[in-house]
Write a protein that holds these residues in place. Sequence first.
Motif, PDB file in Angstrom:
ATOM      1  N   UNK A  14      -6.786   9.949  21.719  1.00  0.00           N
ATOM      2  CA  UNK A  14      -7.141   8.867  20.803  1.00  0.00           C
ATOM      3  C   UNK A  14      -6.793   7.526  21.415  1.00  0.00           C
ATOM      4  N   UNK A  15      -7.499   6.504  20.949  1.00  0.00           N
ATOM      5  CA  UNK A  15      -7.156   5.126  21.269  1.00  0.00           C
ATOM      6  C   UNK A  15      -6.049   4.692  20.317  1.00  0.00           C
ATOM      7  N   UNK A  16      -5.011   4.078  20.878  1.00  0.00           N
ATOM      8  CA  UNK A  16      -3.907   3.586  20.045  1.00  0.00           C
ATOM      9  C   UNK A  16      -3.915   2.067  20.077  1.00  0.00           C
ATOM     10  N   UNK A  17      -3.937   1.456  18.896  1.00  0.00           N
ATOM     11  CA  UNK A  17      -3.888   0.002  18.761  1.00  0.00           C
ATOM     12  C   UNK A  17      -2.585  -0.334  18.049  1.00  0.00           C
ATOM     13  N   UNK A 429       3.261  -0.651  13.528  1.00  0.00           N
ATOM     14  CA  UNK A 429       2.456   0.512  13.147  1.00  0.00           C
ATOM     15  C   UNK A 429       1.445   0.816  14.253  1.00  0.00           C
ATOM     16  N   UNK A 430       1.105   2.088  14.393  1.00  0.00           N
ATOM     17  CA  UNK A 430       0.171   2.522  15.424  1.00  0.00           C
ATOM     18  C   UNK A 430      -1.106   3.024  14.749  1.00  0.00           C
ATOM     19  N   UNK A 431      -2.231   2.405  15.085  1.00  0.00           N
ATOM     20  CA  UNK A 431      -3.537   2.853  14.598  1.00  0.00           C
ATOM     21  C   UNK A 431      -4.120   3.795  15.645  1.00  0.00           C
ATOM     22  N   UNK A 432      -4.312   5.054  15.271  1.00  0.00           N
ATOM     23  CA  UNK A 432      -4.895   6.032  16.186  1.00  0.00           C
ATOM     24  C   UNK A 432      -6.351   6.255  15.803  1.00  0.00           C
ATOM     25  N   UNK A 433      -7.236   6.004  16.780  1.00  0.00           N
ATOM     26  CA  UNK A 433      -8.675   6.078  16.545  1.00  0.00           C
ATOM     27  C   UNK A 433      -9.313   7.116  17.451  1.00  0.00           C
ATOM     28  N   UNK A 434     -10.156   7.951  16.872  1.00  0.00           N
ATOM     29  CA  UNK A 434     -11.069   8.794  17.637  1.00  0.00           C
ATOM     30  C   UNK A 434     -12.478   8.453  17.176  1.00  0.00           C
ATOM     31  N   UNK A 435     -13.454   9.108  17.740  1.00  0.00           N
ATOM     32  CA  UNK A 435     -14.837   8.819  17.360  1.00  0.00           C
ATOM     33  C   UNK A 435     -15.100   9.138  15.896  1.00  0.00           C
ATOM     34  N   UNK A 436     -14.265   9.986  15.284  1.00  0.00           N
ATOM     35  CA  UNK A 436     -14.532  10.429  13.917  1.00  0.00           C
ATOM     36  C   UNK A 436     -13.380  10.186  12.952  1.00  0.00           C
ATOM     37  N   UNK A 437     -12.271   9.573  13.406  1.00  0.00           N
ATOM     38  CA  UNK A 437     -11.118   9.472  12.503  1.00  0.00           C
ATOM     39  C   UNK A 437     -10.304   8.222  12.781  1.00  0.00           C
ATOM     40  N   UNK A 438      -9.559   7.826  11.760  1.00  0.00           N
ATOM     41  CA  UNK A 438      -8.584   6.751  11.876  1.00  0.00           C
ATOM     42  C   UNK A 438      -7.350   7.175  11.098  1.00  0.00           C
ATOM     43  N   UNK A 439      -6.168   6.948  11.680  1.00  0.00           N
ATOM     44  CA  UNK A 439      -4.932   7.339  11.019  1.00  0.00           C
ATOM     45  C   UNK A 439      -3.776   6.511  11.578  1.00  0.00           C
TER      46      UNK A 439
END
Length: 670
Positions: A14-17, A429-439
């Motif tokens: 995942x991409x972490x922002x 806080x860490x935003x974890x992004x995949x092509x289908x999800x955010x958490x």
Amino acid sequence: MANNARSAKGQEPSLRVIPLGGLHEIGKNTCVFEYGDDLMLVDAGLAFPSDGMHGVNVVLPDTSFLRENQKRIRGMIVTHGHEDHIGGISHHLKHFDIPVIHGPRLALSMLTGKMEEAGVSDRTTLQTVGPRDVVKVGQHFSVEFIRNTHSMADSFSLAITTPVGTIIFTGDFKFDHTPVDGEYFDMARLAHHGEQGVLCLFSDSTNAEVPGFCPPERSVFPNLDRHIATAEGRVIVTTFASSIHRVSMILELAIKNGRKVGLLGRSMLNVIAKARELGYMRAPDDLFVPIKQINDVPDRETLLLMTGSQGEPLAALSRISRGEHPQVKVKTTDTIIFSASPIPGNTISVVNTIDRLMMLGAKVVYGKDKGIHVSGHGFQEDQKLMLALTKPKFFVPVHGEHRMLVCHAKTGQSMGIPADNTLIIDNGDVVELTADSIRKGDAVKAGIELLDQSRNGIVDARVLKERQQLAEDGVVTILAAISTDGQMVAPPRVNLRGVVTTADARKMSMWTEREISWVLENRWKQLCRNTGGKAPEVDWMGVQREVEVGLGRRMRRELQVEPLILCLVQPAPAGTPAYKSKAMEEKDDRPAPRRGARHGSPSGSGGGGGRRDAAPAPAPVRAGSGAAAPVKAAVAEKVEPKAAAAAAAAPAPEPEMPAGRTRRRRSAAV
């Protein structure tokens, strides 16, 4: 260490922002993008200190996460040149390298001066970019610069291409369709990415509570023109130095109304020089007059442009309002224009400055109703337009206080983004992004670093707490003479500064003697260790701390004050005759002995209730240093015991002393 974060399903990376600043606050915007082994920074700003941050000049985000992962930093992206986006970079470069910084010409020109001043020019490479330029950062990030409109010239939004999808990071923006510099918002590129598919939008939330569209910058021109044209004497204008468009209009109006311009304030001089050098501001050289010669120009032909719109104590206008500026004094014919609105937290200092100027007789023009200031951040309709152009799958409001983030999230929902696809986050806080999800992932360390006026020294939490205690309740200093065999050999000297108390000097001395005696009776065994040498090893710091904690509790209980208490111990040789405390002859009304204190780990604090881990005391005073008189007097008793006994039999009467002053009490040895 590489962080191959996994999605909620545990399948794909995942991409972490990770925002380190700019959330639940205004300022110090700093964000980290992480994928695999690559870290990319977007902006690194500062914030202004609050009223309780005594002696603090700059507030920066805690960069512990970046220091721990500095080998993985591949570069930085700068969106524009405001201090809340670039003000922290030169400080961060003192602690870790950044291989390359990509940003607009104006922002990097301003950053160059900051880096040279801080001596960190060799810690990075600066690369200027233009509209629609694309740069590669590390293996996984590709960043396109999209021209936007803001109160700062040469400002950009970002389209960040990552392995999981395209991220739109707006930076600070509003949709200004009549920009002062003719550089229009590149809405076509936003729409292009919206058609191609935007995974997530990170959007500016500063004015999320304000309905409608933000007025264009040009809308203040006629109102400023009216006030300048009708002014009888000098015109003094204060605004943000970095508001290039506003400053350009003021210079244009000075030419139109036949006024010469004097500049005050270091940042105003620097920004105008850079903007003129790069072509973002056009004005003839003969428009400007050195401030030392401005008094030679007739008042009706003078315009002073200066810093101080936020009431900063050392800014030019603040000094003028206090009558402290060497070249400029307020006249009753002056018209002073505040072409800026107070940043949250600065309102009191701004209105105090306005009051002082009015009391000096000047005409002061300020307030939203005068139409002399517009924001550089979009209102609700601007934010809706951004959402409509980009059509994001996921949405994260950023750059704003909590209520602004919540309001912006509701705006997103009104534009069709489901609540489940929206995250409201805080710094760290860490935003974890995949092509289908955010958490949300596991948070990283985030907080603040406070710099003093040198911008070099870090003001940590202990120092800040001590400064707050000094400001609120003053300081009590104690000099205690104690022998290495655990005896008080002279009366303690107590001094109060800034402490408002009903207790007289005799009572303060009595309380202090009791605390020292109690520590020597109940804590000496834990604080003294016999190493087999001639003299035992004494934890003088522990002795000081115990006395500070005990007296602090006494003053909270008896006087309801919490001053900063500093105890300095003057060691005396073993065998020095003990001082017989008069306080011990009186009834001790102190509570039962404290429990839970251990050597090296006390259970209380000098400033807080119930704890004994007070702030570290100053180093012990060495024997033979400046205040050795009590010890020498006590030693004299050993040399002339008969004279000492005679003196003890006839104690001298104590003189009357005012409350709050320390009474110097002579020991029996004297």
